[in-house]
Design a protein around this motif. Structure first.
Motif, PDB file in Angstrom:
ATOM      1  N   THR A 288       0.801  -1.217   0.000  1.00 28.69           N
ATOM      2  CA  THR A 288       0.000   0.000   0.000  1.00 28.69           C
ATOM      3  C   THR A 288       0.836   1.270   0.000  1.00 28.69           C
ATOM      4  O   THR A 288       0.500   2.238  -0.680  1.00 28.69           O
ATOM      5  CB  THR A 288      -0.924   0.007   1.243  1.00 28.69           C
ATOM      6  N   SER A 289       1.923   1.289   0.755  1.00 27.57           N
ATOM      7  CA  SER A 289       2.674   2.536   0.919  1.00 27.57           C
ATOM      8  C   SER A 289       4.167   2.331   0.731  1.00 27.57           C
ATOM      9  O   SER A 289       4.677   1.205   0.705  1.00 27.57           O
ATOM     10  CB  SER A 289       2.411   3.129   2.312  1.00 27.57           C
ATOM     11  N   PHE A 290       4.858   3.464   0.603  1.00 32.60           N
ATOM     12  CA  PHE A 290       6.312   3.504   0.483  1.00 32.60           C
ATOM     13  C   PHE A 290       6.810   4.457   1.559  1.00 32.60           C
ATOM     14  O   PHE A 290       6.481   5.645   1.553  1.00 32.60           O
ATOM     15  CB  PHE A 290       6.696   4.008  -0.914  1.00 32.60           C
ATOM     16  N   ASP A 291       7.587   3.941   2.511  1.00 32.74           N
ATOM     17  CA  ASP A 291       8.043   4.722   3.661  1.00 32.74           C
ATOM     18  C   ASP A 291       9.550   4.924   3.584  1.00 32.74           C
ATOM     19  O   ASP A 291      10.300   3.971   3.351  1.00 32.74           O
ATOM     20  CB  ASP A 291       7.700   4.003   4.973  1.00 32.74           C
ATOM     21  N   VAL A 292       9.983   6.164   3.816  1.00 37.44           N
ATOM     22  CA  VAL A 292      11.407   6.502   3.766  1.00 37.44           C
ATOM     23  C   VAL A 292      11.845   7.061   5.115  1.00 37.44           C
ATOM     24  O   VAL A 292      11.169   7.914   5.692  1.00 37.44           O
ATOM     25  CB  VAL A 292      11.700   7.565   2.688  1.00 37.44           C
ATOM     26  N   SER A 293      12.981   6.595   5.617  1.00 37.70           N
ATOM     27  CA  SER A 293      13.580   7.154   6.834  1.00 37.70           C
ATOM     28  C   SER A 293      15.094   7.146   6.665  1.00 37.70           C
ATOM     29  O   SER A 293      15.624   6.544   5.727  1.00 37.70           O
ATOM     30  CB  SER A 293      13.167   6.360   8.075  1.00 37.70           C
ATOM     31  N   LEU A 294      15.790   7.827   7.572  1.00 34.26           N
ATOM     32  CA  LEU A 294      17.245   7.942   7.466  1.00 34.26           C
ATOM     33  C   LEU A 294      17.943   7.479   8.743  1.00 34.26           C
ATOM     34  O   LEU A 294      17.401   7.631   9.840  1.00 34.26           O
ATOM     35  CB  LEU A 294      17.654   9.406   7.212  1.00 34.26           C
ATOM     36  N   VAL A 295      19.130   6.921   8.572  1.00 38.00           N
ATOM     37  CA  VAL A 295      20.079   6.717   9.670  1.00 38.00           C
ATOM     38  C   VAL A 295      21.295   7.564   9.319  1.00 38.00           C
ATOM     39  O   VAL A 295      21.904   7.377   8.264  1.00 38.00           O
ATOM     40  CB  VAL A 295      20.477   5.235   9.823  1.00 38.00           C
ATOM     41  N   ILE A 296      21.617   8.549  10.193  1.00 40.61           N
ATOM     42  CA  ILE A 296      22.704   9.482   9.915  1.00 40.61           C
ATOM     43  C   ILE A 296      23.757   9.345  11.003  1.00 40.61           C
ATOM     44  O   ILE A 296      23.456   9.471  12.198  1.00 40.61           O
ATOM     45  CB  ILE A 296      22.177  10.941   9.871  1.00 40.61           C
ATOM     46  N   PRO A 316       7.873  12.881  20.069  1.00 40.55           N
ATOM     47  CA  PRO A 316       9.039  12.382  19.329  1.00 40.55           C
ATOM     48  C   PRO A 316       8.672  11.231  18.392  1.00 40.55           C
ATOM     49  O   PRO A 316       7.996  10.282  18.796  1.00 40.55           O
ATOM     50  CB  PRO A 316       9.983  11.905  20.441  1.00 40.55           C
ATOM     51  N   MET A 317       9.088  11.350  17.149  1.00 38.96           N
ATOM     52  CA  MET A 317       8.835  10.309  16.149  1.00 38.96           C
ATOM     53  C   MET A 317      10.053  10.159  15.258  1.00 38.96           C
ATOM     54  O   MET A 317      10.740  11.143  14.966  1.00 38.96           O
ATOM     55  CB  MET A 317       7.642  10.675  15.254  1.00 38.96           C
ATOM     56  N   VAL A 318      10.305   8.930  14.825  1.00 38.79           N
ATOM     57  CA  VAL A 318      11.299   8.731  13.783  1.00 38.79           C
ATOM     58  C   VAL A 318      10.771   9.435  12.537  1.00 38.79           C
ATOM     59  O   VAL A 318       9.604   9.286  12.163  1.00 38.79           O
ATOM     60  CB  VAL A 318      11.525   7.232  13.499  1.00 38.79           C
ATOM     61  N   ASN A 319      11.602  10.255  11.937  1.00 44.43           N
ATOM     62  CA  ASN A 319      11.174  11.068  10.793  1.00 44.43           C
ATOM     63  C   ASN A 319      10.952  10.168   9.576  1.00 44.43           C
ATOM     64  O   ASN A 319      11.900   9.702   8.953  1.00 44.43           O
ATOM     65  CB  ASN A 319      12.240  12.123  10.492  1.00 44.43           C
ATOM     66  N   ILE A 320       9.701   9.916   9.266  1.00 50.79           N
ATOM     67  CA  ILE A 320       9.348   9.021   8.161  1.00 50.79           C
ATOM     68  C   ILE A 320       8.487   9.769   7.157  1.00 50.79           C
ATOM     69  O   ILE A 320       7.524  10.442   7.539  1.00 50.79           O
ATOM     70  CB  ILE A 320       8.596   7.781   8.669  1.00 50.79           C
ATOM     71  N   HIS A 321       8.857   9.679   5.891  1.00 53.69           N
ATOM     72  CA  HIS A 321       8.049  10.279   4.824  1.00 53.69           C
ATOM     73  C   HIS A 321       7.342   9.147   4.087  1.00 53.69           C
ATOM     74  O   HIS A 321       7.978   8.198   3.623  1.00 53.69           O
ATOM     75  CB  HIS A 321       8.933  11.071   3.858  1.00 53.69           C
ATOM     76  N   THR A 322       6.024   9.248   4.004  1.00 58.47           N
ATOM     77  CA  THR A 322       5.214   8.174   3.425  1.00 58.47           C
ATOM     78  C   THR A 322       4.432   8.676   2.220  1.00 58.47           C
ATOM     79  O   THR A 322       3.855   9.766   2.257  1.00 58.47           O
ATOM     80  CB  THR A 322       4.218   7.629   4.472  1.00 58.47           C
ATOM     81  N   ILE A 323       4.419   7.885   1.156  1.00 58.26           N
ATOM     82  CA  ILE A 323       3.565   8.189   0.003  1.00 58.26           C
ATOM     83  C   ILE A 323       2.780   6.930  -0.366  1.00 58.26           C
ATOM     84  O   ILE A 323       3.151   5.812   0.013  1.00 58.26           O
ATOM     85  CB  ILE A 323       4.370   8.676  -1.231  1.00 58.26           C
TER      86      ILE A 323
END
Length: 680
Positions: A288-296, A316-323
């Motif tokens: 259903t979705s595509f989720d992007v997050s980063l480990v820096i 506080p949330m892990v920064n996730i971009h979802t489309i």
């Protein structure tokens, strides 16, 4: 005797389960279709497929989409909002900023609580926490009676300056529970104890909106797992990357909103430590979705404030971009052009090739027509795909476009890949981060199928496919600890800060956090605390979260904090002002409760294999409009040291990896696939 650790992630199309056997030191995975009418049905079915007696499960952690789905689909509870008299319109007015300022059709999202459902309460607390007007209990009782008569099943309470003095909010909750114990009550000082009335109110309203749904779901799941013999606590994944018991989750359901996608981000963090990759772009593509997050630099990208559907959330949330781009994303035509997503076929009826009644062409159908998916080998052969149904669905689109079926199928995949690459740019390029400096970790049922093609669009040369890629989010949930975050607003010029007051607030938050962890049966020796401060230059709106490495706050430590702030500001934004005046805004404490987990895995065999790779078969697969005879390998036959080149397909019982020409693949000591773009 308990011997198993179980992680479960519910997606829009599939429910993923990962079972770790402590005795055999081995993993089992399961992937079944999600049951949208009752999510716990799929959970129980998957558990029964893996474990006969639930009493053998020592640790159960679960990522739930119950709250998120209710919020996104606007199917939450009927919420009443209680505010300080004279501030009825704080929630409706919101902020004057316009996110899409050049769109003439832009409309603010409709509030979750209508104005007629906002009730004023006679009371007033000043900005320093002093009570100016005492709570009018008689008027409060009238308001509670009206709420009960109107049939509200959830109440959100957000009083002016309650973050400084929560006394009145606490009294209101006690009064509501005394008259109507069945009503769920969310207090702003418990959900988001920091300043800015609109953001705090928005956060509390969202919590109240999803609370009864999450409470009922978790209560049902607790009952059903207990009937199966499960004796321990149910742990729920939090949006901040930690876990909490279901009892705590019922009180703070807003922390479960992103609990599914976050499992993959935490798993990527563990994978990075095992493979020495410190900078990772983590992509989770399901049905259903595509989720992007980063480990820096080896740390997850956690934000203390975010927004969902344009509603601000102070937690506080892990920064996730979802489309909306997944294997089930539906292709359609608009204005003579081909579009893909965000609407999904989901689990029911699913893509046309599933044979469950779906007729619309999806990304999964396109991959099947192109030969990238195998009709017989899908889900390890447990699910047969219908290629004729997929071909028919895509032909319907192709005929409208005047294109061939193969050409249209490639177009569907290309558009989906472009959308997903843009999603990655949102978290990287738009923030001054170069994605080419990162390795791409791809997981989820469809992630490895598109990972290399997405990386190519971004110039990324290293791609990692984990050994349990198809169920990686569920695996990641097994790598977490219990976490609780506390915050206090403390606005002061840093140099002039009352250091005694700061120390007192930190100690107060640590006691609060200690109590929460103790409630979740964490031993004192397994607790640890991290103090941080939100700092900004005077006149700025945004802040930088700066960690404290000292217990005692004195002049010397203040200078160290200021220096670290300038350094971090420069790294994040590309500039800083060491001569500028800076101020503290919020003090934060993050408490961790260490849980037992699998010891870090050692190399599979210690030595590289000398055996040749055995292909399961060769088949015709379409690459850029041309059919090529392509080897199809299986992860079962891939061992440490194996190396091969694209084009190739690697099948796993839970996912499929697509490797075009120009890429080299190596199997690392842990069984992960390391894919590298060859230098031209």
């Amino acid at each position: 005797m308990t011997r198993y650790r179980l992680g479960i992630d519910i997606g829009g199309t599939f429910t993923d389960l990962v079972l770790y056997d402590k005795k055999e030191k081995s993993y089992q995975t399961e992937k079944i279709l999600t049951t949208p009418r009752n999510l716990s049905d799929g959970v129980i079915e998957g558990m029964q497929n893996l474990v006969e007696n639930f009493s053998e499960i020592d640790y159960f952690v679960h990522g739930t989409t119950a709250g998120l789905n209710a919020f996104l689909e606007r199917k939450g509870s009927s919420v009443a909002l209680l505010v300080t008299k004279g501030f009825r319109d704080v929630y409706e007015i919101g902020r004057a900023n316009r996110p899409d300022m050049y769109s003439i059709t832009y409309r603010k999202p409709e509030p979750l609580v209508k104005r007629r459902n906002v009730f004023e309460v006679e009371e007033r607390v000043l900005a320093d926490g002093t009570i100016d007007t005492s709570l009018n209990l008689s008027q409060l009782n009238d308001v509670i009676d009206e709420i009960i008569e109107s049939g509200f099943n959830s109440v959100s309470v957000s009083l002016l300056h309650a973050y400084k003095n929560p006394e009145h909010e606490t009294t209101i909750k006690e009064a509501i529970k005394q008259k109507a114990p069945h009503i769920s009550v969310s207090l702003s000082h418990e959900i988001a104890r920091e300043w800015r009335e609109y953001e705090r109110t928005s956060t509390t309203v969202i919590n109240a909106y999803v609370a009864p749904i999450v409470e009922n779901y978790l209560a049902s799941l607790e009952k059903r797992t207990a009937q199966g013999g499960l004796e321990g606590d149910l742990y729920i994944m939090q949006s901040n990357g930690g876990v909490m018991t279901s009892e705590v989750a019922k009180k703070m359901p807003i922390q479960t909103l992103m609990s599914g996608p976050v499992g993959g981000a935490v798993g990527s963090l563990s994978l990075g430590k095992m493979t020495d990759y410190k900078n990772l772009i983590c992509v989770d593509m399901g049905g259903t979705s595509f989720d992007v997050s980063l480990v820096i630099d080896g740390e997850p990208d956690v934000t203390s404030e975010t927004s969902l559907e344009e509603f601000p959330i102070l937690t506080p949330m892990v920064n996730i971009h979802t489309i909306g781009a997944g294997g089930g994303s539906i292709s359609w035509i608009e204005g003579g052009g081909l579009r893909v997503g965000p609407k999904s076929a989901g689990a029911d009826p699913g893509p046309a090739c599933y044979g469950n009644g779906g007729t619309q062409a999806t990304v999964t159908d396109a991959n099947l027509v192109l030969g990238r998916l195998d009709e017989e080998g899908f889900l390890g052969g447990n699910m047969r795909l219908n290629r004729d149904a997929a071909y028919k669905a895509i032909k319907e689109i192709a005929d409208q476009l005047g294109l061939g079926v193969i050409e249209t199928a490639e177009g569907i995949c290309d558009i989906a890949n472009a959308k997903m690459a843009d999603a990655i740019r949102t978290l990287t390029v738009s923030k001054g981060i170069d994605p080419r400096d990162f390795a791409l970790v791809a997981f989820g049922g469809a992630g490895p199928m598109h990972a290399v093609l997405i990386a190519d669009l971004l110039g990324i040369k290293k791609i990692l496919i984990p050994t349990v890629a198809g169920t990686f989010s569920a695996w990641g949930m097994l790598q977490t600890d219990i976490r609780h975050d506390a915050v206090r607003t403390f606005v002061s010029l840093l140099e002039q800060s009352d250091k005694q007051k700061m120390a007192s607030l930190f100690e107060e938050m640590e006691v609060e956090t200690d109590n929460i962890l103790t409630q979740q049966r964490v031993k004192q020796e397994d607790m640890s605390f991290q103090r941080t401060i939100d700092i900004r230059y005077v006149g700025q709106e945004y802040t930088v979260n700066v960690p404290l490495s000292v217990e005692i706050i004195d002049e010397q430590s203040i200078d160290q904090i200021a220096g670290l702030f300038h350094e971090m500001h420069g790294k994040i934004y590309g500039h800083n002002n060491p001569e500028g005046v800076i101020e503290a805004v919020n003090l934060r404490v993050t408490g961790y409760g260490k849980l037992e987990r699998e010891a870090e895995r050692s190399e599979e065999s210690g030595v590289k294999t000398e055996t040749d790779i055995v292909a399961r078969k060769n088949k015709q697969i379409v690459w850029n409009g041309t059919e090529l005879n392509t080897p199809v390998l299986t992860t079962e036959h891939l061992k440490y040291g194996h190396r091969f080149y694209g084009p190739a397909i690697v099948e796993d019982p839970r996912t499929t990896t697509v490797i075009p020409s120009g890429y080299k693949v190596e199997v690392d000591p842990l069984g992960n696939l390391e894919i590298t773009k060859e230098e031209v």
